[in-house]
Scaffold this motif. Structure first.
Motif, short mmCIF file in Angstrom:
data_model
loop_
_atom_site.label_atom_id
_atom_site.label_comp_id
_atom_site.label_asym_id
_atom_site.label_seq_id
_atom_site.Cartn_x
_atom_site.Cartn_y
_atom_site.Cartn_z
N VAL A 133 3.08 3.47 4.71
CA VAL A 133 4.36 2.82 5.83
C VAL A 133 4.00 1.73 6.00
CG1 VAL A 133 2.58 2.46 8.12
CG2 VAL A 133 1.94 3.95 7.08
N THR A 134 5.27 0.69 6.23
CA THR A 134 6.11 -0.33 6.21
C THR A 134 5.84 -0.54 7.90
OG1 THR A 134 6.38 -0.38 4.31
CG2 THR A 134 7.23 -2.34 5.40
N VAL A 135 5.30 -1.74 7.75
CA VAL A 135 5.23 -2.42 9.21
C VAL A 135 6.09 -4.17 9.50
CG1 VAL A 135 3.77 -3.11 11.47
CG2 VAL A 135 3.52 -1.65 9.66
N SER A 136 7.25 -4.36 9.81
CA SER A 136 7.64 -5.41 9.51
C SER A 136 7.48 -5.96 10.85
CB SER A 136 9.15 -4.98 10.17
OG SER A 136 9.53 -4.42 10.72
N ALA A 187 -3.72 -1.80 0.07
CA ALA A 187 -2.35 -2.02 0.31
C ALA A 187 -2.32 -3.37 -0.62
CB ALA A 187 -2.93 -3.66 1.22
N PRO A 188 -0.55 -3.78 -1.71
CA PRO A 188 -0.11 -3.86 -2.08
C PRO A 188 -1.58 -5.00 -2.75
CG PRO A 188 1.65 -4.12 -1.22
CD PRO A 188 0.25 -3.78 -0.14
N GLY A 189 -1.16 -5.13 -4.36
CA GLY A 189 -2.42 -6.29 -4.46
C GLY A 189 -4.27 -6.42 -3.87
N LYS A 190 -3.56 -4.83 -3.59
CA LYS A 190 -5.45 -5.15 -2.96
C LYS A 190 -5.88 -3.18 -3.29
CE LYS A 190 -4.87 -7.72 1.37
NZ LYS A 190 -5.17 -7.77 2.73
N GLU A 191 -7.75 -3.39 -3.07
CA GLU A 191 -8.17 -2.13 -3.55
C GLU A 191 -8.42 -0.91 -2.20
OE1 GLU A 191 -11.95 -3.86 -6.31
OE2 GLU A 191 -12.29 -2.70 -4.09
N ARG A 192 -7.56 -0.13 -2.36
CA ARG A 192 -8.02 1.20 -1.77
C ARG A 192 -9.34 0.69 -0.45
NH1 ARG A 192 -6.47 6.61 -3.82
NH2 ARG A 192 -8.55 6.73 -4.93
N GLU A 193 -8.87 1.46 0.90
CA GLU A 193 -9.84 0.82 1.39
C GLU A 193 -10.66 1.93 2.54
OE1 GLU A 193 -9.66 -1.77 3.98
OE2 GLU A 193 -7.61 -1.70 4.55
N SER A 199 0.44 -3.15 12.96
CA SER A 199 0.42 -4.74 12.98
C SER A 199 1.07 -4.98 11.27
CB SER A 199 0.03 -5.70 12.61
OG SER A 199 -1.14 -5.56 11.98
N PRO A 200 1.57 -6.14 10.58
CA PRO A 200 2.23 -5.57 8.81
C PRO A 200 1.01 -5.73 8.21
CG PRO A 200 3.33 -7.87 10.26
CD PRO A 200 1.93 -7.14 12.05
N GLU A 201 -0.21 -5.84 8.65
CA GLU A 201 -1.54 -5.97 8.12
C GLU A 201 -2.21 -4.82 7.91
OE1 GLU A 201 -0.85 -9.78 9.44
OE2 GLU A 201 -1.23 -8.01 10.64
N ASP A 202 -1.24 -3.70 8.65
CA ASP A 202 -1.36 -1.98 8.47
C ASP A 202 -0.57 -1.53 7.33
OD1 ASP A 202 -1.81 -1.98 11.74
OD2 ASP A 202 -3.21 -1.85 10.55
#
Length: 124
Positions: free
Chosen positions: A120-123, A40-46, A87-90
């Motif tokens: 993947v973008t979840v609105s 996710a933007p600004g986060k490490e890969r998980e 969800s947007p968190e995805d």
């Protein structure tokens, strides 16, 4: 050498579904465990999910339990990630990865090959 190409990403509304695909080159796909990761933007890969080379062993991270499912079709050299109840968190770039061996792993450093990622973008 294994080349991985992800597809299936896009924009979806919260609560919707997407299925990601990862097509692998080469004749030895069935000798590789596969994994999906996301960043996710600004986060490490998980880590998201992994599957053994025969498809018999799967593993999901807790945050996607009951919503995402990993599967593979060795005849098509393809691994899938079915994502439901998004969800947007995805929202993230999703990467597939290949690990030489029977079992997947939740650790990035255990994978040998990576795809270029699919957004993947979840609105809301």
């Amino acid at each position: 050498q294994v080349e991985l190409v992800e597809s299936g990403g896009g924009l979806v509304q919260a609560g919707g579904s997407l299925r990601l695909s990862c097509a692998a080159s080469g004749r030895t796909f069935s000798r590789y465990a596969m994994g999906w990761f996301r960043q996710a933007p600004g986060k490490e890969r998980e880590f998201v999910a992994s599957i053994g080379w025969s498809g018999g062993t799967t593993y999901n991270t807790e945050s996607v339990q009951g919503r995402f499912a990993i599967s593979r079709d060795n005849a098509k050299n393809t691994v899938y990630l079915q994502m439901n109840s998004l969800s947007p968190e995805d929202t993230a770039v999703y990467y597939c990865a290949a690990r030489n061996g029977p079992y997947g792993s939740g650790r990035e450093e255990n994978y040998d090959y990576w795809g270029q990622g699919t957004q993947v973008t979840v609105s809301a």
